[in-house]
Enzyme design. Structure first.
Site, PDB file in Angstrom:
ATOM      1  NE  ARG A 273      -2.730   0.400   3.456  1.00  0.00           N
ATOM      2  CZ  ARG A 273      -1.994   0.677   4.525  1.00  0.00           C
ATOM      3  NH1 ARG A 273      -1.342   1.822   4.615  1.00  0.00           N
ATOM      4  NH2 ARG A 273      -1.898  -0.190   5.514  1.00  0.00           N
TER       5      ARG A 273
ATOM      6  CE1 TYR B 227     -17.314  10.569 -15.809  1.00  0.00           C
ATOM      7  CE2 TYR B 227     -16.776  10.696 -13.486  1.00  0.00           C
ATOM      8  CZ  TYR B 227     -17.135   9.960 -14.588  1.00  0.00           C
ATOM      9  OH  TYR B 227     -17.289   8.602 -14.465  1.00  0.00           O
TER      10      TYR B 227
ATOM     11  CG  ASP C 147     -10.803  15.391 -15.176  1.00  0.00           C
ATOM     12  OD1 ASP C 147     -10.072  14.780 -15.976  1.00  0.00           O
ATOM     13  OD2 ASP C 147     -11.818  14.884 -14.644  1.00  0.00           O
TER      14      ASP C 147
ATOM     15  CE  LYS D 189     -13.360   6.962 -17.952  1.00  0.00           C
ATOM     16  NZ  LYS D 189     -13.687   8.238 -17.346  1.00  0.00           N
TER      17      LYS D 189
END
Ligand code: PLP
Length: 388
Positions: free
Chosen positions: A53, A106, A179, A204
């Site tokens: 992690r 978004y 973004d 994406k």
């Protein structure tokens, strides 16, 4: 800053963070599918690796590659775009702080800010980011600590002047976050226009093959980087090794993919404009797009996303969306395959009825890198169903 800065984009994409494995010489750095690392004595870590992690070499390789491509000093990779956004906002803001974001942000970003972080005491205003006066008025309250821009925006493909908004944000001592999911770092590098932070859904274009979810935060400021790194570690929404490895592999071909996405989309946008059934085409590459000149100045080319509205209303839009066969009806975007989306009921269902709602006669195309003749034939067939 690294020596990669002097190299071209595609060279950086292929080599930054991708040094051959020192043990075996494997040209492609291995996938470190491990959660923990052997210690050579208590607290004697090998190259700082302790627990998955916290750090993992595969994630490090992706983070180095991302920083080199956005021209940032620090990059952090997460399990999804929204996990990246959540980590950034909680790292940078405190209860009582205010975010100004676009009124066609978004949907998931708006939901995170308006329904999750609102309970945490963060307030927001959604405004038209293409309207500098509106942004300025929304900032005027005094508590604004973050301005959030998407350009091109989703799905209306509005273009925002990054440098102008950066100035407004900085005058108010707020951070400008961009973004950059729709443009990708190949087409647009917001940090060079004064943005403080770039976020991505690497799900994406960056991953590019619709097979790995992920998100990223890229910053220059060391203090902010430390806070984001702390949240990444302390909250733990990190990218898994396999996802990071796939994303790294996809990112190497971003430049060639974006060139094809852009040229295919430019051809399709022009064709759509000439069809009788079409009301409007939203693509910044079209000369008539209100943000065309700005996009030309900020972006290398105009990308693969197009929105289209139909004169026949919602029924026509839905019929076209359900009548293609090369374009697949699915949410998401940015993969090599072409996707068709009806935002009102799909990607933007969560903002229906709010000020962020999108027109119900609109479909959004994520134009892939197939042969453009086949994409045009598919769309021609779908539009023909409106005439029968
Ligand atoms: C998909 C997307 C997100 C969210 O990313 P996830 O990986 O789905 O969490 C954020 N911003 C934009 C512009 C997106 O398209």
């Amino acid at each position: 800053m690294t020596h990669f800065d002097a190299q071209g984009f595609n060279t950086r994409a292929i080599h930054a963070g991708q040094t051959p494995d020192p043990t075996t010489g494997a040209v492609i750095p291995p996938l470190y599918q491990t959660t923990t690392f052997a210690q050579d004595g208590i607290g004697k870590l090998r190259n700082g690796y302790e627990y998955g992690r916290g750090t993992n070499p595969t994630r490090d390789s992706l983070q180095t590659q991302l920083a080199a491509l956005e021209g940032g000093a620090h990059a952090f990779s997460f399990a999804s775009g929204l996990a990246a956004e959540d980590a950034l906002i909680r790292a940078a803001l405190r209860p009582g702080d205010h975010i100004v974001l676009g009124n066609d942000a978004y949907g998931g970003t708006y939901r995170l800010i308006n329904r999750v972080l609102a309970d945490w005491g963060v307030t927001n205003s959604a405004v038209d980011m293409a309207d500098v006066d509106a942004v300025s008025a929304a900032i005027a309250g005094g508590n604004t600590k973050m301005v959030w821009v998407e350009t091109p925006s989703n799905p209306m493909m509005k273009i925002t002047d990054i440098a102008a908004i950066a100035q407004l944000a900085h005058d108010a001592s707020a951070l400008l976050v961009v973004d950059n999911t729709f443009a990708s770092p190949y087409l647009q590098q917001p940090l060079t226009f004064g943005a403080d932070v770039v976020v991505h859904s690497t799900t994406k274009y960056i991953g590019g093959h619709s097979d790995a979810s992920g998100g990223a935060v890229i910053v220059n400021d060391g203090e902010l980087a430390e806070k984001v790194g702390f949240i990444q570690f302390a909250v733990g929404a990190v990218s898994a090794p396999m996802e990071a490895w796939l994303t790294t592999r996809g990112l190497k071909t971003l430049g060639v993919r974006m060139d094809r996405h852009s040229s295919n989309a430019a051809t399709i946008a022009q064709w759509l404009l000439e069809q009788d059934e079409v009301e409007n085409v939203y693509y910044p590459g079209l000369a008539k797009h209100p943000g065309h000149d700005l996009a030309a100045a900020q972006m290398k080319s105009f990308g693969g996303m197009i929105s289209v509205t139909f004169k026949g209303g919602p029924e026509a839009a839905k019929k076209v969306a359900e009548s293609t066969s090369v374009f697949t009806l699915a949410e998401s975007l940015g993969g090599i395959e072409s996707l068709m989306n009806y935002p009102s009921d799909m990607t933007h269902a969560s903002v229906k009825g709010t000020e962020l709602a999108v027109p119900e006669n609109l479909i959004r195309l994520s134009v892939g890198i197939e042969d453009v003749e086949d994409l045009l034939a598919d769309l021609e067939h779908a539009l023909a169903t409106l005439r029968s």
